[in-house]
Structure formats: C-alpha cells, structure tokens
Scaffold this motif. Structure first.
Motif, PDB file in Angstrom:
ATOM      1  N   SER A  61     -11.237  -1.695   2.430  1.00  0.00           N
ATOM      2  CA  SER A  61      -9.794  -1.509   2.837  1.00  0.00           C
ATOM      3  C   SER A  61      -8.561  -2.621   2.540  1.00  0.00           C
ATOM      4  O   SER A  61      -7.817  -2.665   2.661  1.00  0.00           O
ATOM      5  CB  SER A  61      -9.878  -1.629   4.517  1.00  0.00           C
ATOM      6  OG  SER A  61     -10.322  -2.793   5.025  1.00  0.00           O
ATOM      7  N   GLN A  62      -9.570  -3.746   1.915  1.00  0.00           N
ATOM      8  CA  GLN A  62      -8.539  -4.580   1.247  1.00  0.00           C
ATOM      9  C   GLN A  62      -8.140  -4.477  -0.200  1.00  0.00           C
ATOM     10  O   GLN A  62      -7.451  -5.287  -0.826  1.00  0.00           O
ATOM     11  CB  GLN A  62      -9.223  -5.871   1.582  1.00  0.00           C
ATOM     12  CG  GLN A  62      -9.218  -6.561   2.854  1.00  0.00           C
ATOM     13  CD  GLN A  62     -10.005  -7.789   2.942  1.00  0.00           C
ATOM     14  OE1 GLN A  62     -10.879  -8.162   2.615  1.00  0.00           O
ATOM     15  NE2 GLN A  62      -9.473  -8.743   3.886  1.00  0.00           N
ATOM     16  N   THR A  63      -8.650  -3.224  -0.491  1.00  0.00           N
ATOM     17  CA  THR A  63      -8.129  -2.790  -1.811  1.00  0.00           C
ATOM     18  C   THR A  63      -6.564  -2.609  -1.886  1.00  0.00           C
ATOM     19  O   THR A  63      -6.032  -1.692  -0.991  1.00  0.00           O
ATOM     20  CB  THR A  63      -8.675  -1.541  -2.307  1.00  0.00           C
ATOM     21  OG1 THR A  63      -9.936  -1.896  -2.805  1.00  0.00           O
ATOM     22  CG2 THR A  63      -7.993  -1.172  -3.521  1.00  0.00           C
ATOM     23  N   SER A  64      -5.748  -3.306  -2.564  1.00  0.00           N
ATOM     24  CA  SER A  64      -4.311  -3.242  -2.424  1.00  0.00           C
ATOM     25  C   SER A  64      -3.500  -4.220  -3.601  1.00  0.00           C
ATOM     26  O   SER A  64      -4.401  -4.623  -4.631  1.00  0.00           O
ATOM     27  CB  SER A  64      -3.794  -3.756  -1.043  1.00  0.00           C
ATOM     28  OG  SER A  64      -2.608  -3.864  -1.099  1.00  0.00           O
ATOM     29  N   VAL A  65      -2.396  -4.135  -3.600  1.00  0.00           N
ATOM     30  CA  VAL A  65      -1.436  -5.138  -4.395  1.00  0.00           C
ATOM     31  C   VAL A  65      -1.110  -6.206  -3.649  1.00  0.00           C
ATOM     32  O   VAL A  65      -0.395  -5.770  -2.707  1.00  0.00           O
ATOM     33  CB  VAL A  65      -0.461  -4.280  -5.213  1.00  0.00           C
ATOM     34  CG1 VAL A  65       0.349  -5.102  -6.194  1.00  0.00           C
ATOM     35  CG2 VAL A  65      -1.318  -3.041  -6.001  1.00  0.00           C
ATOM     36  N   TYR A  66      -1.386  -7.320  -3.940  1.00  0.00           N
ATOM     37  CA  TYR A  66      -1.069  -8.544  -3.249  1.00  0.00           C
ATOM     38  C   TYR A  66       0.317  -9.181  -3.755  1.00  0.00           C
ATOM     39  O   TYR A  66       0.133  -9.609  -5.054  1.00  0.00           O
ATOM     40  CB  TYR A  66      -2.129  -9.484  -3.043  1.00  0.00           C
ATOM     41  CG  TYR A  66      -3.208  -9.040  -2.121  1.00  0.00           C
ATOM     42  CD1 TYR A  66      -4.334  -7.936  -2.557  1.00  0.00           C
ATOM     43  CD2 TYR A  66      -3.029  -9.073  -0.918  1.00  0.00           C
ATOM     44  CE1 TYR A  66      -4.936  -7.524  -1.814  1.00  0.00           C
ATOM     45  CE2 TYR A  66      -4.284  -8.600  -0.023  1.00  0.00           C
ATOM     46  CZ  TYR A  66      -4.938  -7.693  -0.499  1.00  0.00           C
ATOM     47  OH  TYR A  66      -5.963  -7.088   0.202  1.00  0.00           O
ATOM     48  N   PHE A  67       1.422  -9.386  -3.168  1.00  0.00           N
ATOM     49  CA  PHE A  67       2.404  -9.927  -3.588  1.00  0.00           C
ATOM     50  C   PHE A  67       2.725 -11.286  -2.657  1.00  0.00           C
ATOM     51  O   PHE A  67       2.758 -11.451  -1.709  1.00  0.00           O
ATOM     52  CB  PHE A  67       3.920  -9.091  -3.375  1.00  0.00           C
ATOM     53  CG  PHE A  67       3.824  -7.941  -4.590  1.00  0.00           C
ATOM     54  CD1 PHE A  67       3.444  -6.794  -4.096  1.00  0.00           C
ATOM     55  CD2 PHE A  67       4.187  -8.601  -5.748  1.00  0.00           C
ATOM     56  CE1 PHE A  67       3.664  -5.847  -4.866  1.00  0.00           C
ATOM     57  CE2 PHE A  67       4.331  -7.213  -6.605  1.00  0.00           C
ATOM     58  CZ  PHE A  67       3.946  -5.958  -6.275  1.00  0.00           C
ATOM     59  N   CYS A  68       3.151 -12.405  -3.754  1.00  0.00           N
ATOM     60  CA  CYS A  68       3.172 -13.743  -3.070  1.00  0.00           C
ATOM     61  C   CYS A  68       4.721 -13.825  -3.247  1.00  0.00           C
ATOM     62  O   CYS A  68       5.402 -13.599  -3.947  1.00  0.00           O
ATOM     63  CB  CYS A  68       2.568 -14.722  -3.905  1.00  0.00           C
ATOM     64  SG  CYS A  68       2.922 -16.453  -3.236  1.00  0.00           S
ATOM     65  N   ALA A  69       5.582 -14.342  -2.115  1.00  0.00           N
ATOM     66  CA  ALA A  69       6.925 -14.615  -2.131  1.00  0.00           C
ATOM     67  C   ALA A  69       7.276 -16.044  -1.782  1.00  0.00           C
ATOM     68  O   ALA A  69       6.542 -16.647  -0.805  1.00  0.00           O
ATOM     69  CB  ALA A  69       7.676 -13.706  -1.561  1.00  0.00           C
ATOM     70  N   ASP A 103       0.808  -1.148   0.089  1.00  0.00           N
ATOM     71  CA  ASP A 103      -0.012   0.015   0.073  1.00  0.00           C
ATOM     72  C   ASP A 103       1.025   1.190  -0.005  1.00  0.00           C
ATOM     73  O   ASP A 103       1.988   1.244   0.699  1.00  0.00           O
ATOM     74  CB  ASP A 103      -0.946  -0.003   1.288  1.00  0.00           C
ATOM     75  CG  ASP A 103      -1.717  -1.294   1.294  1.00  0.00           C
ATOM     76  OD1 ASP A 103      -1.739  -2.043   1.981  1.00  0.00           O
ATOM     77  OD2 ASP A 103      -2.561  -1.373   0.336  1.00  0.00           O
ATOM     78  N   LEU A 104       0.558   2.343  -0.708  1.00  0.00           N
ATOM     79  CA  LEU A 104       1.148   3.607  -0.775  1.00  0.00           C
ATOM     80  C   LEU A 104       1.465   4.008   0.597  1.00  0.00           C
ATOM     81  O   LEU A 104       0.611   4.174   1.322  1.00  0.00           O
ATOM     82  CB  LEU A 104       0.429   4.511  -1.764  1.00  0.00           C
ATOM     83  CG  LEU A 104       1.256   5.839  -2.211  1.00  0.00           C
ATOM     84  CD1 LEU A 104       2.194   5.272  -3.215  1.00  0.00           C
ATOM     85  CD2 LEU A 104       0.031   6.834  -2.789  1.00  0.00           C
TER      86      LEU A 104
END
Lengths: 115, 117
Positions: A84-92, A38-39
C-alpha cells in the motif's frame, strides 16, 4: 541552482524491506515536506518539518519516519515496506513553515513500487 | 481541519476553448490559496496564488483565478487553452495568516486537463 533533488528516481522494493528516500534542497528553506501522490487522491502530506531539528506528522504518517538533522536534508524512511506504500513521493520546501502565503517548491518525485 | 474539493477530475478540451476548473475549500478563517500545475514528466510548480488584496489574481501562461470568499471558491480560468496546457492541476489551501502550521498545504485531488490539438 538545483532547487530540490530526490533520490532514487524510481525503485522497486520487496515487501518488508527498509527503504530511505532522500531529499536535498539548496535554497536554505526552513520548512520541508513529504507528500505521496496517488491516483484520485491528490497529494497527501506524510510528514513535515518547520525547521531543522523539528518534525511533525501529516495526514498519513503511519509506516513512515523522517529526520531533519540539518536545513538541507529531509530523508523519508519506510521501516518495513508494504504494497500500500506503492506511490509517487514528492519532497517540497518553503521559506517558512509558519507563513501561509509561502509557495512550496517541489522535487521531481520518486516512484516507489512495493511488491 | 480544512479540506479542498476539485469538482472535475478529467477535462478534455479542444485548442482555443475556454477553461474553468472549480475549486472549493472548507475553512472559516483566513486562507491563502494556490493553484499548482504538473506538466507531464515535470515537477509540480506554482501557477498562481492569492494571499491578500485583489481577489482576481493572474498567473503564468495566461491563467487567472478569482477568490470568492462568500462561496469559498478559487476557480481557475483561461480564456483560450493551448495544447501545451495539457497537465494536472492542483488547488491547495493554507490556513493563516501566521501560525505554527501555516505553511502546510492541503491539496485537492487534482484535475487532469487534456487539450486536443
């Protein structure tokens, strides 16, 4: 070798809907992670798994669940999405969840918008 | 719990200028430190890391970072930036050396670097 793949690439979702973000790795890494970006807040850990069959909570786990039925897959589920779950999700993933020198390898991300 | 602080949120430089991005962490024990980079439209990828030995580590594309334990710092440097260095840079810390949760990284908020041609 694909590394880590995530699906979908992006998604617009109505609030209250259930959504599963998929993550698959082909590196046979033991550990996998889900972050949200998130920004102004950087990357925050949602859930992690040190090995197949085990999972743990990260910094911001509320509203999310994960499972790790096998080494390769680590899906992230939003049971009832909220804006509020608007976001970019990254898996690692990393070779081991117990070795702090291990590098993390990231997927391309999923951009999720909850309306 | 450990934390990571990146002092500069947005840095704008002209090509050939020198770069230094600050990173401080809070944790009194053994740490491993990382800088990751995210180029526009691409995955996060490792730029460099410190886990032992020489505190001055060199990474890809001419970047280097120095671990100063007494200052709890791991600043990223590059003597001459290029337009292609435009990206977001994240500092991260893992606490170690070896325990159940050692693989988990705590990330800073990120620094956006814009290099003007």
């Amino acid at each position: 070798i694909a590394g880590i793949t995530q699906a979908p690439t992006s998604q617009i979702l109505a609030a209250g809907r259930r959504m599963t973000l998929r993550c698959t790795q082909d590196m046979r890494h033991n550990a996998m992670y889900w972050y949200r970006q998130d920004l102004g807040l950087g990357l925050r850990l949602i859930h992690y798994s040190n090995t197949a069959g085990t999972t743990g909570k990260g910094e911001v786990p509320d509203g999310y669940s994960v499972s790790r039925a096998n080494t390769d897959d680590f899906p992230l589920t939003l049971a009832s999405a909220v804006p509020s779950q608007t976001s970019v999700y990254f898996c690692a993933s990393s070779v081991s969840g117990e070795a702090s020198a291990d590098t993390q390898y990231f997927g391309p991300g999923t951009r999720l918008t909850v309306l | 719990a450990q934390s990571v602080s990146q002092h500069n949120h947005h840095v704008i430089l002209s090509e050939a200028a020198s770069l230094e991005l600050g990173c401080n962490y809070s944790y009194g024990g053994t740490v491993n430190l990382f800088w990751y980079v995210q180029y526009p439209g691409q995955h996060l990828q490792l730029l460099l890391k410190y886990f032992s030995g020489d505190p001055l580590v060199k990474g890809i594309k001419g970047f280097e970072a120095e671990f100063i334990k007494s200052k709890f710092s791991f600043n990223l440097r590059k003597p001459s930036v290029q337009w292609s260095d435009t990206a977001e840079y994240f500092c991260a810390v893992n606490v170690g050396p070896y325990n159940t949760n050692a693989g988990k990284s705590t990330f800073g908020d990120g620094t956006t670097l814009t290099v003007k041609p």
